[in-house]
Design a protein around this motif. Structure first.
Motif, PDB file in Angstrom:
ATOM      1  N   ILE A   1     -31.216  -9.134 -22.047  1.00 37.39           N
ATOM      2  CA  ILE A   1     -31.912  -7.255 -22.040  1.00 37.39           C
ATOM      3  C   ILE A   1     -33.350  -7.647 -23.196  1.00 37.39           C
ATOM      4  O   ILE A   1     -33.001  -8.767 -24.233  1.00 37.39           O
ATOM      5  CB  ILE A   1     -30.765  -6.360 -23.052  1.00 37.39           C
ATOM      6  N   CYS A   2     -34.116  -6.838 -23.026  1.00 38.70           N
ATOM      7  CA  CYS A   2     -35.110  -7.034 -23.346  1.00 38.70           C
ATOM      8  C   CYS A   2     -34.966  -7.262 -25.227  1.00 38.70           C
ATOM      9  O   CYS A   2     -34.932  -5.994 -24.942  1.00 38.70           O
ATOM     10  CB  CYS A   2     -36.398  -6.407 -23.426  1.00 38.70           C
ATOM     11  N   SER A   3     -35.505  -7.805 -25.949  1.00 41.67           N
ATOM     12  CA  SER A   3     -35.275  -7.152 -27.619  1.00 41.67           C
ATOM     13  C   SER A   3     -36.025  -6.344 -27.885  1.00 41.67           C
ATOM     14  O   SER A   3     -36.593  -5.742 -29.339  1.00 41.67           O
ATOM     15  CB  SER A   3     -35.477  -8.653 -28.137  1.00 41.67           C
ATOM     16  N   ASN A   4     -37.348  -6.076 -27.496  1.00 41.48           N
ATOM     17  CA  ASN A   4     -38.552  -4.647 -27.567  1.00 41.48           C
ATOM     18  C   ASN A   4     -38.299  -3.503 -27.413  1.00 41.48           C
ATOM     19  O   ASN A   4     -37.527  -2.333 -27.440  1.00 41.48           O
ATOM     20  CB  ASN A   4     -40.224  -5.469 -27.349  1.00 41.48           C
ATOM     21  N   CYS A   5     -38.211  -3.645 -25.652  1.00 37.18           N
ATOM     22  CA  CYS A   5     -37.555  -2.196 -25.354  1.00 37.18           C
ATOM     23  C   CYS A   5     -36.314  -2.227 -24.379  1.00 37.18           C
ATOM     24  O   CYS A   5     -36.014  -0.781 -24.095  1.00 37.18           O
ATOM     25  CB  CYS A   5     -38.875  -2.816 -23.659  1.00 37.18           C
ATOM     26  N   GLY A   6     -35.621  -3.163 -24.717  1.00 33.00           N
ATOM     27  CA  GLY A   6     -34.194  -2.632 -24.353  1.00 33.00           C
ATOM     28  C   GLY A   6     -34.263  -2.857 -22.506  1.00 33.00           C
ATOM     29  O   GLY A   6     -32.995  -2.517 -22.632  1.00 33.00           O
TER      30      GLY A   6
ATOM     31  N   VAL B   1     -37.817 -11.490 -24.361  1.00 39.57           N
ATOM     32  CA  VAL B   1     -39.080 -10.728 -24.430  1.00 39.57           C
ATOM     33  C   VAL B   1     -39.210 -10.574 -22.818  1.00 39.57           C
ATOM     34  O   VAL B   1     -39.938 -11.634 -22.138  1.00 39.57           O
ATOM     35  CB  VAL B   1     -40.031 -10.574 -25.697  1.00 39.57           C
ATOM     36  N   CYS B   2     -39.608  -9.484 -21.930  1.00 36.33           N
ATOM     37  CA  CYS B   2     -39.523  -9.053 -21.405  1.00 36.33           C
ATOM     38  C   CYS B   2     -41.502  -8.644 -20.950  1.00 36.33           C
ATOM     39  O   CYS B   2     -42.107  -8.717 -21.811  1.00 36.33           O
ATOM     40  CB  CYS B   2     -39.219  -7.593 -20.274  1.00 36.33           C
ATOM     41  N   MET B   3     -41.511  -9.814 -19.478  1.00 36.92           N
ATOM     42  CA  MET B   3     -43.542  -9.920 -19.335  1.00 36.92           C
ATOM     43  C   MET B   3     -43.908  -8.633 -20.090  1.00 36.92           C
ATOM     44  O   MET B   3     -45.471  -8.465 -20.689  1.00 36.92           O
ATOM     45  CB  MET B   3     -43.394 -10.516 -18.305  1.00 36.92           C
ATOM     46  N   TYR B   4     -43.046  -8.167 -19.419  1.00 39.23           N
ATOM     47  CA  TYR B   4     -44.233  -6.091 -20.175  1.00 39.23           C
ATOM     48  C   TYR B   4     -44.417  -5.977 -21.267  1.00 39.23           C
ATOM     49  O   TYR B   4     -45.991  -5.694 -21.555  1.00 39.23           O
ATOM     50  CB  TYR B   4     -43.998  -5.008 -18.955  1.00 39.23           C
ATOM     51  N   CYS B   5     -43.630  -6.635 -22.472  1.00 39.78           N
ATOM     52  CA  CYS B   5     -43.669  -6.375 -23.444  1.00 39.78           C
ATOM     53  C   CYS B   5     -44.678  -7.881 -23.718  1.00 39.78           C
ATOM     54  O   CYS B   5     -45.532  -7.139 -25.505  1.00 39.78           O
ATOM     55  CB  CYS B   5     -42.794  -6.447 -24.137  1.00 39.78           C
ATOM     56  N   VAL B   6     -44.354  -8.770 -23.617  1.00 42.49           N
ATOM     57  CA  VAL B   6     -45.246  -9.786 -24.034  1.00 42.49           C
ATOM     58  C   VAL B   6     -46.365  -9.605 -24.258  1.00 42.49           C
ATOM     59  O   VAL B   6     -48.059  -9.604 -24.830  1.00 42.49           O
ATOM     60  CB  VAL B   6     -45.430 -10.937 -23.079  1.00 42.49           C
TER      61      VAL B   6
HETATM   62 ZN   LIG Z   1     -39.525  -5.348 -22.931  1.00 39.92          ZN
END
Ligand SMILES: [Zn+2]
Ligand SMILES: [Zn+2]
Length: 64
Positions: A25-30, A47-52
């Motif tokens: 689970i992405c720590s930034n967006c869930g 962290v998912c690549m979208y958030c990166v």
């Molecule tokens: Zn994310």
């Protein structure tokens, strides 16, 4: 054989395609980070690549 895309196994754009398993689970967006996806692992968090991309800036020298 799938009757929508006529392929076996279904490509990911086919609505019949199996969703890859969620791994993190992405720590930034869930959002779920699924098997085969890129992610950033940092200080024990994923962290998912979208958030990166959201968190990445290009350094620019601004002359004044
Ligand atoms: Zn994310
Ligand atoms: Zn299909």
């Amino acid at each position: 054989m799938c009757n929508i895309c006529r392929q076996t196994p279904c490509p990911s754009m086919c609505p019949n395609a199996d969703e890859p398993r969620a791994v993190y689970i992405c720590s930034n967006c869930g959002e779920t980070i699924r098997e085969g996806e890129d992610y950033l692992s940092f200080m024990g968090e994923q962290v998912c690549m979208y958030c990166v991309e959201e968190l990445t800036y290009e350094a620019e020298y601004i002359e004044d």
